[in-house]
Each structure stands twice: as C-alpha cells, then as structure tokens.
Design a protein around this motif. Structure first.
Motif, short mmCIF file in Angstrom:
data_model
loop_
_atom_site.label_atom_id
_atom_site.label_comp_id
_atom_site.label_asym_id
_atom_site.label_seq_id
_atom_site.Cartn_x
_atom_site.Cartn_y
_atom_site.Cartn_z
N ASN A 523 0.82 -1.22 0.00
CA ASN A 523 0.00 0.00 0.00
C ASN A 523 0.85 1.26 0.00
N ALA A 524 2.01 1.21 0.67
CA ALA A 524 2.88 2.38 0.68
C ALA A 524 3.40 2.68 -0.73
N MET A 525 3.77 1.63 -1.47
CA MET A 525 4.24 1.82 -2.85
C MET A 525 3.10 2.33 -3.74
N TYR A 526 1.88 1.78 -3.55
CA TYR A 526 0.73 2.28 -4.30
C TYR A 526 0.56 3.78 -4.05
N HIS A 527 0.64 4.19 -2.79
CA HIS A 527 0.45 5.59 -2.43
C HIS A 527 1.51 6.47 -3.08
N LEU A 528 2.76 6.02 -3.05
CA LEU A 528 3.85 6.81 -3.65
C LEU A 528 3.65 6.96 -5.16
N ILE A 529 3.20 5.88 -5.80
CA ILE A 529 2.95 5.94 -7.25
C ILE A 529 1.74 6.84 -7.53
N HIS A 603 22.62 -5.99 -7.27
CA HIS A 603 21.74 -6.54 -6.23
C HIS A 603 20.93 -5.50 -5.45
N PRO A 604 21.22 -4.19 -5.52
CA PRO A 604 20.51 -3.25 -4.65
C PRO A 604 19.07 -2.99 -5.08
N ARG A 605 18.26 -2.61 -4.10
CA ARG A 605 16.92 -2.12 -4.38
C ARG A 605 16.89 -0.63 -4.00
N LEU A 606 16.59 0.19 -4.98
CA LEU A 606 16.60 1.64 -4.81
C LEU A 606 15.33 2.20 -5.44
N PHE A 607 14.56 2.99 -4.66
CA PHE A 607 13.31 3.56 -5.14
C PHE A 607 13.40 5.09 -5.05
N ILE A 608 13.21 5.77 -6.19
CA ILE A 608 13.28 7.23 -6.24
C ILE A 608 11.96 7.75 -6.81
N PHE A 609 11.26 8.57 -6.03
CA PHE A 609 10.00 9.18 -6.46
C PHE A 609 10.20 10.70 -6.49
N GLU A 610 9.90 11.32 -7.61
CA GLU A 610 10.19 12.74 -7.83
C GLU A 610 9.47 13.63 -6.81
N ASN A 611 8.21 13.32 -6.51
CA ASN A 611 7.46 13.99 -5.43
C ASN A 611 7.43 15.51 -5.57
N GLY A 612 7.14 15.96 -6.78
CA GLY A 612 6.97 17.40 -6.99
C GLY A 612 8.22 18.22 -6.81
N GLY A 613 9.39 17.57 -6.92
CA GLY A 613 10.65 18.29 -6.78
C GLY A 613 11.35 18.07 -5.47
N ASP A 614 10.67 17.46 -4.50
CA ASP A 614 11.28 17.13 -3.21
C ASP A 614 11.36 15.61 -3.11
N LYS A 616 11.51 11.71 -2.78
CA LYS A 616 11.48 10.71 -1.72
C LYS A 616 12.30 9.52 -2.20
N ILE A 617 13.28 9.14 -1.40
CA ILE A 617 14.24 8.10 -1.81
C ILE A 617 14.32 7.05 -0.73
N TYR A 618 14.33 5.78 -1.17
CA TYR A 618 14.36 4.66 -0.24
C TYR A 618 15.36 3.61 -0.73
N ILE A 619 16.00 2.92 0.22
CA ILE A 619 16.69 1.67 -0.09
C ILE A 619 15.89 0.56 0.57
N SER A 620 15.97 -0.65 0.00
CA SER A 620 15.07 -1.70 0.47
C SER A 620 15.69 -3.07 0.32
N SER A 621 15.18 -4.01 1.09
CA SER A 621 15.53 -5.43 0.90
C SER A 621 14.52 -6.11 -0.01
N ALA A 622 13.47 -5.38 -0.42
CA ALA A 622 12.34 -6.00 -1.13
C ALA A 622 12.35 -5.69 -2.62
N ASP A 623 12.17 -6.75 -3.41
CA ASP A 623 11.84 -6.58 -4.82
C ASP A 623 10.33 -6.43 -4.93
N PHE A 624 9.85 -6.08 -6.13
CA PHE A 624 8.40 -6.01 -6.36
C PHE A 624 7.92 -7.39 -6.83
N MET A 625 7.99 -8.33 -5.90
CA MET A 625 7.48 -9.68 -6.12
C MET A 625 6.45 -9.97 -5.04
#
Length: 697
Positions: A523-529, A603-614, A616-625
C-alpha cells in the motif's frame, strides 16, 4: 506465447511470464560468456554461473510449475496467461537451445585458450609423462573418494543425489564371463565433490594442461573395473535435478531448528524434475536408466554435452594468468569515515552510505566489533539471512556475548540452499549464549537490519545499519549493495519494533518512517505511485526511478501501467525477472527498462520518487514480487540526508547511462545491448571512478 502486444491501442494489461523472463535473464549471463571483451577465464566462470543458475531454476521454479500440472490445475491466472503444461514444454525447449548454445560457446572459449597455450585435454590425449602423474593422482586422491555402484542386476535402483554428476558405465562382457546374467552390465560412478573438478597437470615449456576429473576417471576405468572380464567399456555423464521444496513436519515436540534440519536432509530424496544426459550415450544405456529411475513426461529430459555440472567452471583455476582475469579493484574508503578510531562517534554526527563492492564492507564488521568491545553498548539486535562460510559477523556477535552484551539474532533457517550453513551457525551461536529468534510462522525474514543500544549519560542511544543485501563478507566482494549507517533515533526505535514483531507477531506495529512487509509495503508503494500520478495531473514535476532484482507482481505492474497512462515517466533497472512489458502504446509507452549484467552482480533495491521536486528516496531489501510484498518481513528505509539522497540519484543515473553492459528489456525480449553514438560508458567502472573522485573533492 505469453506476450500479447499486437494491439498497440489496447488498455488491457499484459505481462510476461515469470519463468520465461528468468530464462531471458540467464541468457544475459550467457551473453557475458560469449562476449570477447570479457577476459577469457572470466568467460568460463560466467558459463559456470549460467549452469548454476539453471540448476537452481529447475529445483525451485520448474518444480513449482510441475506441481501445478500434477495437481491438475491450469495455472493461467498467475502464470501470465500460459497454461502450466504448455509452460513446461516451452521451458524445456528454451533450455535445450540455451544448453546447445552454451556448448558452442564453451568450444569457442577452449579454442581461444589454445591460443594462450592453455589446453584442457581428455582421456584420449594423455601423454606418457601425464599418464604417470594421472595414475598416481588417481590412486592417492580419487580412488579412495569414489562411490561405484553396480546397478545392472540390483532389484532396487539407488537414489541419485540431487545435482550430483555421475558417470553411467556400460560394460559389454566377454562371452566366457559368468559373473552377470546379462551380457551388457551397468554401473554408476559418482563424481566426488570433495576433489577439484579441474586437475592442473605438469606444464611443458610454456604450455599449461588441465584435465577434468571426469576424464581422469575415464582414463582409469580399467583400474576401477579390473576384476571383470569385458570386451568394451564406456562411460557417459548423467545428472538428475530434484524438487527442492522443503516439506516441514508439524511435530510439536521438535524444535524449529530440528524440523528444518530434518527437512533439508529429506531434500535429497525429492521428486526428480530434470534429467540431463550426454547426447552421445548409447540407446540401450539411456533406456535402461530412464526406466529404472521412473523418469516420466512431466520431467524435463535434456540431451547435453559430454560434461555436466558446468557450474564448476565458476572455480576454474586462474593458472597465474592475471591477464585473463578482471583486474581486481581495491575497495575504497567512505569519505569522512575512517576505519581507524570510533565509527559510532562519527555516525552519531551524520549518516553514511556504503556501496559495496566499490567501498569496503569492512565498515559493517568494524561497526559490530566496536559494539562488541564498547562497555557502554548494552545490546545488539541483527537479522541474518546468508552468512559467509567463515563469518566475521558471527564471530563479532559471539565476541559481544562474551563481553556481557545482550545479543539477539533473527536467523532465517529457510534461506534457500543456505539452510545447512545457517543451521550450523545457529547452533554455534546458540551454544555461545546468543539469543536466537527463528522468525514468524509462515513468513521468511528477508530484511537486513541491525540496531545497537548504547548508554550515553543516563539515556539509551541507538545506532543502526540497514542494507539491501546480506551481511556476508564473501558476496560483498561481488554483489553491489547499499548499506546505510545512521543514529537517527526514530529509525532505530522502529527497527526495535520489527524485532518486537518477531517476538509477539500477533501484534501489528505501526511505523512512521520504515515501510515494513508484509503489512505496509504494497500500500505504501501504491500511495507513492499515486502521488506521482496526481502530481503529473497537477502539472508538478513527477517521475519514478526504480532499481531492483525482480519485478513480477502483477498488481504492482498494473499500478506502474496506470502511472504510465497518466504520463508519468518511469525508468526501471531490473537485473533479473521483469514481467512488465514496456513501450506499449496505451499501456506502458512511458516506461523504459534496462538490465545490467557485468563483472559484479547488481543486487541493490533503490526507489526514487520525484514527489513534486522534493524527491522521496528509499533503499530496500524487497523486490516487487508477491513474496516480498506479502509473504516476507522486509524493510524499506527512507533516506533523509540530502548528500546521501544526491549520491543515490547519482549512482542510479550512472547505471542508467550504461551503453556497454545494459540490455534493453522490450516486448520481444531479445536482450539487445543498448548502443548509442556517445562515448563508451560502462557503469560499474564509472561508479568506481565516481567514488574515487568523491575522495578527492
């Protein structure tokens, strides 16, 4: 076929089948073995990786699809639109083609080795001088380790070990021999794993010679079977792969450690799912083996070359030829964070990011060693998924216990194919006083996190590290992964909450910073998207950049398709499985996908969301599986330090610019290299240069 992309204006979502996508990833590994720009011995090792990957694929994924077929189910809804039975057939055909291609590559590499005066000889090419060496080597090292079974007249066929290689021997007996009822008799010789597969023979001038253990045994068949009277003798390689699913019993009187240990031992008797044989084997021997082993039509029967278990090429000897290997890089220090003095004092002032193997993994070990010695450190909590064979991580934790610290280790006993190693470490740490937690029933613990509590004045302060990869010194030399070191008290407390969940898992914790599977990640990823979709509609800057190992969850893919339809630009770097089909009008025209396969395993998981210019960046142990989102404990960690946020954006963009080792993932899945008119840009080499430059600035 799984892909249906002919109607470019369709709004119906389509997906690539997960298993077929994985085979495309393994084809990219095979491309590295074929690439003439890759050092020659490294190319052999990529062949080994290709073979090892394929073994694991059949043990797990092929076996799972086979179970669907045996259960009488079609499986179309979660196999991407293809039936399980059709999928098994397609997998087998693809693998037969890939295996044949890999043999052609091997033949080419051996030809190029000849130009370097390196010769891999077989039993027919042995000289008199080499014969003496081989005979002595066989008597001293090989013969005592051989298991030879006469199978021709056994009532019950022996159970063959999973993925072990065997020589199937056929003897045609002399007419006056009365030892056996049949004139043709058969034996199996198990190739011993405790002996190096490649035996370096005495060199002759500047020429170096190697014989494969299989051929050394073939050369010595007369020695093994000298008590029998035969006219002719031949030996051909076979290998069986078994279903690797663990069936864990429900005996309440047994500890979880005992149950996993018992289940791992039973794995060796799992159902066969693949039978590979030397295609030059005679028909009589092949038919005898298939009948005796009960190999049926739902198993993958694959004709192969003279040698199996080519995964052993991963350990092909270097022969002192550094010119035929990748140049080793020296891991760099982290700017501003010395391995001398106290790490904790530095981390108390600011966050630091480690990107292995470009930077030294020693920081992780140093963190734990310092915590083990510091009298003010009161406790250490850490999750462990895969450890190195000789683990400084484990020894540091044991050292901490001996110094009076309270050490809690969540160790995942069901880490696929590392169960035995983790059981051994669990028993060792338990005997030394480390408190072990074995996770949550029904969930694997895949997150990589550590938090320590340190008394400073009259208050407890927390220091932590969170990683995208395992705390494993060996794989840290070849896997690329991020690790964040932080003294952010809010993040430290939330890692504590994850450990509380391990203990009392009927209580679902709430988090304000960490995103934790299985309860919140989806749900957090859905919200970010959704935020990026809304920003695009409102005319604000939007965009999504994701780097991960695999993208296979259909619902998450649907959400990315939705963003694409809204006009959000999406860049994906996916190393392995990608069930999303990019570039389809009306569905995914705003999505680009590349995959990078090179010297190091991405091997890294890195998620970058533009968020209107500010951003939001995350590192994660999770793939989208599905398993990472819904069936595992995973941690996705926000990055708050502005310098580290920029560093992560920089590393993503460096990878994105790759025009040497990047392949374009498209609807046709052709694994085409991304080419451009710009100067050559190899991202893994450029990343090392990037970190070298940071040290100078």
């Amino acid at each position: 076929m799984t892909e249906k992309i002919t109607n470019l204006n369709t709004t119906k979502n389509e997906y690539r089948n997960r298993e077929l996508s994985w085979l495309q990833f393994n084809a990219r590994v095979l491309q590295e073995a074929e690439d003439p720009s890759v050092p020659l011995i490294e190319r052999l090792r990529f062949l080994g990786i290709f073979s090892n990957n394929l073994d694991e694929f059949f043990k797990v994924r092929y076996a799972t699809v086979r179970r669907i077929v045996e259960a009488g189910k079609g499986g179309r809804s979660f196999l991407g639109g293809i039936s399980a039975s059709d999928l098994l057939e397609e997998i087998t055909q693809i693998v037969i083609e890939q295996q044949a291609h890999s043999l052609r590559i091997l033949k080419k590499i051996r030809s190029e080795l000849h130009k370097e005066n390196i010769y891999i000889i077989n039993e027919t090419e042995v000289t008199k001088a080499q014969s003496e060496f081989i005979s002595d080597y066989f008597i001293r090292k090989v013969s005592p380790a051989l298991v030879t079974i006469m199978i021709g007249e056994l009532e019950e066929f022996p159970s063959l070990k999973d993925s072990a290689a065997y020589l199937a021997v056929r003897m045609v007996m002399k007419k006056d021999d009365e030892t056996f009822q049949s004139r043709s008799n058969f034996a199996l010789i198990e190739i011993p794993k405790i002996i190096d597969r490649f035996i370096v023979l005495p060199s002759k001038g500047d020429k170096q010679y190697i014989i494969i253990l299989d051929d050394l045994i073939r050369y010595c068949l007369n020695n093994i079977f000298s008590i029998f009277k035969y006219e002719s003798i031949s030996a051909h390689m076979i290998k069986i792969t078994r279903d690797a699913e663990l069936d864990i019993d429900s005996d309440l009187s047994r500890s979880f450690l005992e149950k996993i240990s018992k289940s791992v031992k039973k794995r060796s008797s799992g159902d066969p799912v693949r039978f590979v044989y030397d295609k030059s084997i005679d028909a009589e021997t092949l038919q005898f083996l298939l009948q005796k082993m009960g190999i049926d039509t739902t198993d993958s029967i694959i004709p192969g070359g003279r040698y199996h278990n080519r995964r052993d090429y991963m350990k092909f000897p270097s022969l002192g030829r550094t010119d035929l290997l990748y140049k080793k890089i020296e891991p760099l220090p982290i700017k501003g964070l010395s391995l001398q003095g106290s790490l904790l004092d530095k981390i108390a002032k600011k966050d630091y990011l480690l990107y292995a193997p470009y930077q030294s993994f020693s920081y992780v070990v140093k963190f734990l060693r310092e915590a083990a010695l510091d009298p003010n450190v009161k406790s250490i909590q850490i999750t462990i998924y895969r450890l190195a064979q000789i683990s400084h991580i484990a020894s540091s934790l044991i050292n901490a216990v001996k110094n009076g610290k309270k050490v809690t280790v969540q160790i995942e006993l069901q880490a696929r194919f590392d169960e035995e190693a983790n059981i051994e470490y669990a028993e060792q740490m338990q005997s030394e006083g480390v408190r072990l937690i074995f996770g949550v029933s029904g969930l694997k613990v895949h997150c990589k996190a550590c938090v320590i509590e340190r008394l400073e004045g009259k208050k407890i302060k927390r220091y932590a590290f969170i990683s995208t990869g395992n705390f494993n010194e060996s794989t840290a030399q070849i896997y690329t992964d991020y690790t964040l070191f932080t003294s952010n008290q809010k993040i430290g407390k939330e890692i504590n909450k994850v450990f509380d969940f391990f203990e009392v898992n009927y209580k679902i914790k709430k988090y304000s910073h960490l995103i934790v599977s299985p309860h919140y990640t989806r749900n957090a990823m859905y919200h970010l998207i959704d935020t990026e979709i809304q920003n695009k509609k409102n005319g604000k800057s939007s965009g999504i950049r994701l780097k991960m190992n695999s993208l296979s969850d259909f619902k998450m893919i649907d959400k990315l398709y939705q963003a694409s339809r809204a006009g959000v630009k999406i860049k994906l770097i996916i190393r392995g499985i990608c069930c999303l089909i990019p570039g389809v009008k009306g569905m995914s025209e705003n999505i680009e996908v590349i995959s990078i396969v090179d010297k190091f395993l991405e091997h890294p998981r890195l998620f970058i969301f533009e968020n209107g210019g500010d951003a939001k960046i995350y590192i994660s142990s999770a793939d989208f599986m599905g398993r990472n989102l819904d069936n595992r404990v995973e941690i996705t960690c926000p990055i708050y330090d502005e310098d580290i946020k920029q560093e992560l954006i920089d590393t993503f963009e460096i990878s994105w610019k790759d025009n040497i080792k990047a392949r374009i993932i498209s609807g046709k899945a052709l694994n085409k290299y991304r080419k451009s008119d710009e100067e050559p840009f190899r991202s893994q080499f450029k990343l090392y240069e990037y970190y070298q430059q940071k040290l100078k600035n």
